[in-house]
Scaffold this motif. Structure first.
Motif, PDB file in Angstrom:
ATOM      1  N   ALA A 106       0.839  -1.203   0.000  1.00  0.00           N
ATOM      2  CA  ALA A 106       0.000   0.000   0.000  1.00  0.00           C
ATOM      3  C   ALA A 106       0.871   1.250   0.000  1.00  0.00           C
ATOM      4  CB  ALA A 106      -0.917   0.000   1.214  1.00  0.00           C
ATOM      5  N   GLY A 107       0.610   2.142  -0.940  1.00  0.00           N
ATOM      6  CA  GLY A 107       1.368   3.390  -1.027  1.00  0.00           C
ATOM      7  C   GLY A 107       2.719   3.257  -1.689  1.00  0.00           C
ATOM      8  N   CYS A 108       3.056   2.043  -2.173  1.00  0.00           N
ATOM      9  CA  CYS A 108       4.359   1.828  -2.821  1.00  0.00           C
ATOM     10  C   CYS A 108       4.218   1.923  -4.341  1.00  0.00           C
ATOM     11  CB  CYS A 108       4.908   0.449  -2.456  1.00  0.00           C
ATOM     12  SG  CYS A 108       5.255   0.221  -0.710  1.00  0.00           S
ATOM     13  N   SER A 109       5.254   2.407  -4.986  1.00  0.00           N
ATOM     14  CA  SER A 109       5.270   2.442  -6.450  1.00  0.00           C
ATOM     15  C   SER A 109       6.706   2.360  -6.941  1.00  0.00           C
ATOM     16  CB  SER A 109       4.599   3.708  -6.992  1.00  0.00           C
ATOM     17  OG  SER A 109       5.334   4.859  -6.626  1.00  0.00           O
ATOM     18  N   LEU A 110       6.859   1.842  -8.147  1.00  0.00           N
ATOM     19  CA  LEU A 110       8.171   1.720  -8.782  1.00  0.00           C
ATOM     20  C   LEU A 110       7.993   2.098 -10.242  1.00  0.00           C
ATOM     21  CD1 LEU A 110      11.129   0.852  -8.341  1.00  0.00           C
ATOM     22  CD2 LEU A 110      10.447  -1.485  -8.916  1.00  0.00           C
ATOM     23  N   GLU A 111       8.691   3.155 -10.656  1.00  0.00           N
ATOM     24  CA  GLU A 111       8.504   3.689 -12.007  1.00  0.00           C
ATOM     25  C   GLU A 111       9.829   3.736 -12.748  1.00  0.00           C
ATOM     26  OE1 GLU A 111       7.748   8.130 -13.545  1.00  0.00           O
ATOM     27  OE2 GLU A 111       5.962   7.272 -12.574  1.00  0.00           O
ATOM     28  N   PHE A 112       9.830   3.220 -13.994  1.00  0.00           N
ATOM     29  CA  PHE A 112      11.003   3.271 -14.874  1.00  0.00           C
ATOM     30  C   PHE A 112      10.763   4.337 -15.945  1.00  0.00           C
ATOM     31  CE2 PHE A 112      12.503  -1.461 -14.561  1.00  0.00           C
ATOM     32  CZ  PHE A 112      12.800  -1.268 -13.225  1.00  0.00           C
ATOM     33  N   THR A 113      11.808   5.086 -16.284  1.00  0.00           N
ATOM     34  CA  THR A 113      11.771   5.971 -17.443  1.00  0.00           C
ATOM     35  C   THR A 113      13.065   5.768 -18.218  1.00  0.00           C
ATOM     36  OG1 THR A 113      10.482   7.615 -16.216  1.00  0.00           O
ATOM     37  CG2 THR A 113      11.525   8.329 -18.279  1.00  0.00           C
ATOM     38  N   LEU A 114      12.941   5.350 -19.478  1.00  0.00           N
ATOM     39  CA  LEU A 114      14.114   5.094 -20.320  1.00  0.00           C
ATOM     40  C   LEU A 114      14.447   6.330 -21.137  1.00  0.00           C
ATOM     41  CD1 LEU A 114      16.266   3.282 -21.646  1.00  0.00           C
ATOM     42  CD2 LEU A 114      14.475   2.490 -23.233  1.00  0.00           C
ATOM     43  N   TYR A 115      15.712   6.718 -21.077  1.00  0.00           N
ATOM     44  CA  TYR A 115      16.244   7.805 -21.910  1.00  0.00           C
ATOM     45  C   TYR A 115      17.240   7.181 -22.874  1.00  0.00           C
ATOM     46  CZ  TYR A 115      14.150  10.831 -18.376  1.00  0.00           C
ATOM     47  OH  TYR A 115      13.261  11.454 -17.517  1.00  0.00           O
ATOM     48  N   GLN A 116      17.009   7.364 -24.177  1.00  0.00           N
ATOM     49  CA  GLN A 116      17.736   6.598 -25.184  1.00  0.00           C
ATOM     50  C   GLN A 116      17.985   7.435 -26.426  1.00  0.00           C
ATOM     51  OE1 GLN A 116      15.558   3.136 -26.831  1.00  0.00           O
ATOM     52  NE2 GLN A 116      17.172   1.846 -25.983  1.00  0.00           N
ATOM     53  N   TRP A 119       9.661  -9.582 -17.374  1.00  0.00           N
ATOM     54  CA  TRP A 119      10.758  -8.618 -17.496  1.00  0.00           C
ATOM     55  C   TRP A 119      10.927  -8.169 -18.947  1.00  0.00           C
ATOM     56  CZ3 TRP A 119      13.109  -5.775 -14.014  1.00  0.00           C
ATOM     57  CH2 TRP A 119      13.166  -6.192 -12.681  1.00  0.00           C
ATOM     58  N   ARG A 120      10.831  -9.101 -19.878  1.00  0.00           N
ATOM     59  CA  ARG A 120      10.981  -8.748 -21.296  1.00  0.00           C
ATOM     60  C   ARG A 120       9.879  -7.800 -21.749  1.00  0.00           C
ATOM     61  NH1 ARG A 120      12.588 -14.737 -23.632  1.00  0.00           N
ATOM     62  NH2 ARG A 120      14.858 -14.479 -23.549  1.00  0.00           N
ATOM     63  N   LYS A 121       8.663  -8.036 -21.279  1.00  0.00           N
ATOM     64  CA  LYS A 121       7.561  -7.131 -21.631  1.00  0.00           C
ATOM     65  C   LYS A 121       7.817  -5.733 -21.072  1.00  0.00           C
ATOM     66  CE  LYS A 121       3.966 -10.669 -22.022  1.00  0.00           C
ATOM     67  NZ  LYS A 121       2.740 -11.239 -21.411  1.00  0.00           N
ATOM     68  N   THR A 122       8.391  -5.670 -19.885  1.00  0.00           N
ATOM     69  CA  THR A 122       8.734  -4.372 -19.295  1.00  0.00           C
ATOM     70  C   THR A 122       9.774  -3.658 -20.150  1.00  0.00           C
ATOM     71  OG1 THR A 122       8.238  -5.169 -17.066  1.00  0.00           O
ATOM     72  CG2 THR A 122       9.644  -3.226 -17.232  1.00  0.00           C
ATOM     73  N   ARG A 170       8.142  -2.372 -23.357  1.00  0.00           N
ATOM     74  CA  ARG A 170       7.306  -1.205 -23.078  1.00  0.00           C
ATOM     75  C   ARG A 170       8.155   0.040 -22.911  1.00  0.00           C
ATOM     76  NH1 ARG A 170       5.324  -1.668 -17.504  1.00  0.00           N
ATOM     77  NH2 ARG A 170       7.255  -0.541 -17.106  1.00  0.00           N
ATOM     78  N   GLU A 171       9.280  -0.093 -22.198  1.00  0.00           N
ATOM     79  CA  GLU A 171      10.143   1.069 -21.994  1.00  0.00           C
ATOM     80  C   GLU A 171      10.766   1.542 -23.305  1.00  0.00           C
ATOM     81  OE1 GLU A 171      10.292   2.889 -19.279  1.00  0.00           O
ATOM     82  OE2 GLU A 171       8.769   1.504 -18.544  1.00  0.00           O
ATOM     83  N   LYS A 172      11.140   0.612 -24.156  1.00  0.00           N
ATOM     84  CA  LYS A 172      11.686   1.008 -25.459  1.00  0.00           C
ATOM     85  C   LYS A 172      10.647   1.771 -26.277  1.00  0.00           C
ATOM     86  CE  LYS A 172      13.491  -3.048 -26.689  1.00  0.00           C
ATOM     87  NZ  LYS A 172      14.257  -4.062 -27.479  1.00  0.00           N
ATOM     88  N   ALA A 173       9.407   1.325 -26.191  1.00  0.00           N
ATOM     89  CA  ALA A 173       8.335   2.005 -26.941  1.00  0.00           C
ATOM     90  C   ALA A 173       8.080   3.402 -26.398  1.00  0.00           C
ATOM     91  CB  ALA A 173       7.060   1.167 -26.886  1.00  0.00           C
ATOM     92  N   ASP A 174       8.320   3.620 -25.103  1.00  0.00           N
ATOM     93  CA  ASP A 174       8.041   4.915 -24.470  1.00  0.00           C
ATOM     94  C   ASP A 174       9.304   5.744 -24.215  1.00  0.00           C
ATOM     95  OD1 ASP A 174       5.389   4.241 -24.385  1.00  0.00           O
ATOM     96  OD2 ASP A 174       5.415   3.544 -22.305  1.00  0.00           O
ATOM     97  N   THR A 176       5.378  -6.957 -12.675  1.00  0.00           N
ATOM     98  CA  THR A 176       4.173  -6.592 -13.432  1.00  0.00           C
ATOM     99  C   THR A 176       3.555  -5.292 -12.947  1.00  0.00           C
ATOM    100  OG1 THR A 176       2.929  -8.051 -11.961  1.00  0.00           O
ATOM    101  CG2 THR A 176       3.575  -8.947 -14.096  1.00  0.00           C
ATOM    102  N   SER A 177       3.926  -4.850 -11.732  1.00  0.00           N
ATOM    103  CA  SER A 177       3.379  -3.592 -11.201  1.00  0.00           C
ATOM    104  C   SER A 177       4.302  -2.408 -11.447  1.00  0.00           C
ATOM    105  CB  SER A 177       3.113  -3.739  -9.693  1.00  0.00           C
ATOM    106  OG  SER A 177       2.067  -4.645  -9.453  1.00  0.00           O
ATOM    107  N   ILE A 178       5.464  -2.644 -12.090  1.00  0.00           N
ATOM    108  CA  ILE A 178       6.357  -1.535 -12.428  1.00  0.00           C
ATOM    109  C   ILE A 178       5.713  -0.722 -13.546  1.00  0.00           C
ATOM    110  CG2 ILE A 178       8.610  -0.903 -13.398  1.00  0.00           C
ATOM    111  CD1 ILE A 178       9.758  -3.416 -12.118  1.00  0.00           C
TER     112      ILE A 178
END
Length: 664
Positions: free
Chosen positions: A541-551, A626-629, A632-636, A661-663
């Motif tokens: 509860a109240g936890c989050s994990l966010e990735f942002t790829l810079y490429q 992990w591969r789906k993650t 997704r990051e490459k697409a974004d 899956t919650s990242i």
């Protein structure tokens, strides 16, 4: 062991004639056209392409069909059974026989290889490998045609390149042939040959089962087909293999499983398979009719089905009382919400399968979850930072389904089995376009928050497009959304929440509605004997994990991580290519290290689950997740020039398990 060589043309012909067959222990054909193209390129360039391993036997072992698009002939001689090299030989047969999924083409100018596309079909520089390498190909005529189409290229160079391509059918493979080995020993050799490769434990378990129990693959495939026709396509051969081995072994798959399966008696295997079939025929109707789970792709963790298959498959032939049925569903929902099998899957199945076999199985299963004798309540705080990968996404669909939510175009009840224009999609109530770059600086996690998602048809989604709810909620043309229709989706009707400026207030209001509906749904199935006073909360509860790829086009780039846990916020970075490398290493069964925030952290692999310490969390999930993650990051991906400077700050303290899956 015999050693010999044969050229590709001969080997391909032997596959067609049935002189080369696949024993049942082999897995299915899995190569993609890109992999086939790389094999052809390696042959063209004279690169090593490995050896082949066969088995010669006077026995008649069970076989599986070769994925060549047709039936093999009945051989006139004793066949060889292919143990290692199936992907390569099947691919070569497909290319040299013009299979529709192996239309590999060659660029005479650049010497590149790829699968045929609309563009290459119109470009005279590309020629289909089949046209040159097939038996009876008119090489000189093809060379003349190519020279006429490409006058700027040196004719001698064209002839040399096309001649080299045509010659690949004459390339020889080194062959090793095992003779006089019994099937059981061949299965052990197959397992050992493949143990150092990215072959999953379920593949190796199936190989072992095939050696022990002739015809098991057909049983698994028939069962998988049965459930696929009922929209439970995820109950495939791999899943059923896990179910059977879990039933026989009483726990999940691990490196020791294969030896234990070899030792299993025929009676144990027959009994285990009967349990799997009987368990599924009791469990799936229970989930489909009572919980409204009409499609297996809704289920966050299919592993959570395994203990219930054992429980119901071995249940006495007496009626199932409503209290037990509800308790089974309640445990299933909580096992998903608490990410029971996101890590240490083998260990936890080793606890839950015996519990399912013991007295009072539902109570014991709930006790293993840590919720026995307590009330699980979903709070708005639990839903902060949750997105489509979260099990709360699954629960939100079930809550809407049970509330009678209808599509915003067809006015039909939302259905996970709908097709064409009525196919279900998740829709951003406040469109992403109006939230990105907004003056209030909404984060990616906020934009994709579960509280901003509703389940509607593909057509309704297209009709709404990027319009604000301030517009489409009141559009006089369909969909005109009444307060009642919005309420079934737990969307607040307050007009002040329909504009992007009030987006955070909208999220808070909808989380309250969703949390209440989710708790009510859980309470419908909570057994009456559970204590209503003791409340169990979600540890995330109240936890989050966010990735942002810079490429950039010249740099694989870096991932900036933002993690929130209770009142603490942590930011760190790591190389994107480094993460890709550790996931591929894990696919080969290898542990490795990943440098995060300036220090190496250990990456642990158990079966197909990868766990990486990232800030305050242990991010854990399957290799596929992990591969789906990564995809997704490459697409974004954002431009590398925007990547912020982050000072290294290694995490100190305990870490909390967090599903990949919650990242966001």
């Amino acid at each position: 062991m015999e050693k010999t060589e044969r050229d590709i043309q001969t080997l391909v012909g032997q596959i067609s004639s049935g002189e080369i067959k696949l024993p049942e222990i082999q897995r299915g054909y899995v190569w993609k056209p890109t992999q086939v193209a790389k094999l052809i390129e390696s042959l063209y360039r004279g690169y090593p392409t490995g050896s082949l391993l066969f088995w010669r036997t006077a026995e008649s072992p069970a076989t599986r069909s070769v994925a060549i698009g047709g039936q093999q002939a009945n051989p006139a001689v004793q066949p060889l059974f292919l143990l290692d090299g199936q992907q390569r030989l099947t691919s070569l047969h497909r290319v040299l026989n013009d299979h529709s999924e192996a239309q590999i083409v060659f660029n005479v100018e650049t010497e590149a290889f790829q699968n045929q596309s609309a563009a290459t079909a119109k470009d005279p520089r590309w020629i289909k490998v089949y046209e040159l390498a097939r038996v009876g190909a008119q090489q000189y005529q093809l060379i003349s045609t190519m020279q006429a189409a490409l006058p700027r290229l040196d004719p001698n160079l064209i002839g040399e390149r096309l001649g080299r391509l045509a010659a690949i059918r004459n390339r020889a493979f080194h062959m090793e042939i095992l003779a006089e080995f019994p099937y059981e020993e061949i299965a052990q050799i197959f397992v050992r040959v493949n143990s150092g490769r990215p072959l999953k434990t379920s593949d190796l378990a199936l190989a072992t089962l095939s050696a022990r129990w002739s015809g098991v693959l057909q049983k698994l495939e028939d069962e998988a087909d049965h459930w696929a026709q009922q929209h439970y396509q995820d109950l495939d051969v791999t899943f059923l293999t896990r179910a059977l081995t879990g039933t026989v072994l009483g726990r999940g798959l691990s490196t020791w499983s294969h030896g234990r399966l070899v030792a299993a008696s025929d009676e144990e295997l027959e009994k285990g398979w009967a349990t799997v079939q009987r368990g599924l025929r009791h469990l799936i109707p229970l989930l489909r009719e009572n919980l409204k789970v009409s499609n297996s792709n809704l289920i966050p963790s299919h592993v959570a089905l395994l203990p219930l298959i054992v429980l119901l498959g071995e249940h006495p032939d007496t009626g199932l009382d409503a209290e037990t049925a509800n308790g089974i569903i309640y445990w299933f929902l909580l096992a998903n919400l608490r990410n029971r099998y996101s890590s240490s899957t083998d260990t936890r199945l080793g606890q839950d399968i015996p519990a399912a076999r013991g007295p009072e199985p539902v109570k014991k299963l709930l006790s293993n979850l840590g919720v026995n004798g307590a009330h699980f309540e979903v709070t708005p705080q639990d839903l902060i930072g949750r997105t489509v990968g979260s099990p709360y996404f699954f629960l939100s669909f079930l809550a809407a389904k049970n509330a009678g939510a209808r599509d915003w175009w067809y006015s039909t009840e939302i259905s996970a089995t709908a097709e064409a224009g009525q196919k279900l999609e998740y829709h951003h109530i406040h469109p992403q376009a109006t939230l990105r770059n907004h003056k209030k600086d909404y984060s990616k996690t906020e934009i994709n928050d579960l509280a901003n998602l509703a389940f509607i048809s593909a057509k309704a989604n297209r009709k709404i497009s990027d319009r604000s709810p301030g517009e489409y909620f009141v559009d006089p043309k369909p969909p005109l959304l009444t307060e009642e229709e919005l309420a079934a989706h737990f969307v607040p009707y307050d007009e002040s929440l329909r504009h992007a400026d009030a987006y955070r207030d909208f999220l808070n209001a909808r989380r309250t509605l969703l949390a209440r509906a989710m708790t009510e749904l859980l309470d419908r199935f909570r057994p009456a004997w559970m204590d209503e006073t003791a409340v169990v909360s979600d540890p995330l509860a109240g936890c989050s994990l966010e990735f942002t790829l810079y490429q950039s086009s010249w740099d694989a780039g870096r991932i900036v991580v933002n993690a929130k846990r209770e009142d603490d916020e942590w930011t760190g970075t790591f190389g994107f290519a480094d993460l890709e490398s550790v996931i591929e290493a894990a696919n080969g069964g290898l542990d490795s290290d990943l440098e995060i925030a300036g220090e190496p952290v250990p990456v642990r692999t158990e079966s197909d689950t990868v766990t990486i310490p990232i800030g305050p969390f242990l991010a854990s999930g399957t290799i596929d997740a992990w591969r789906k993650t990564l995809e997704r990051e490459k697409a974004d991906a954002q431009p590398l020039s925007r990547c912020p400077v982050v000072e290294p700050r290694p995490w100190e303290g305990e870490r909390l398990l967090f599903p990949v899956t919650s990242i966001e």
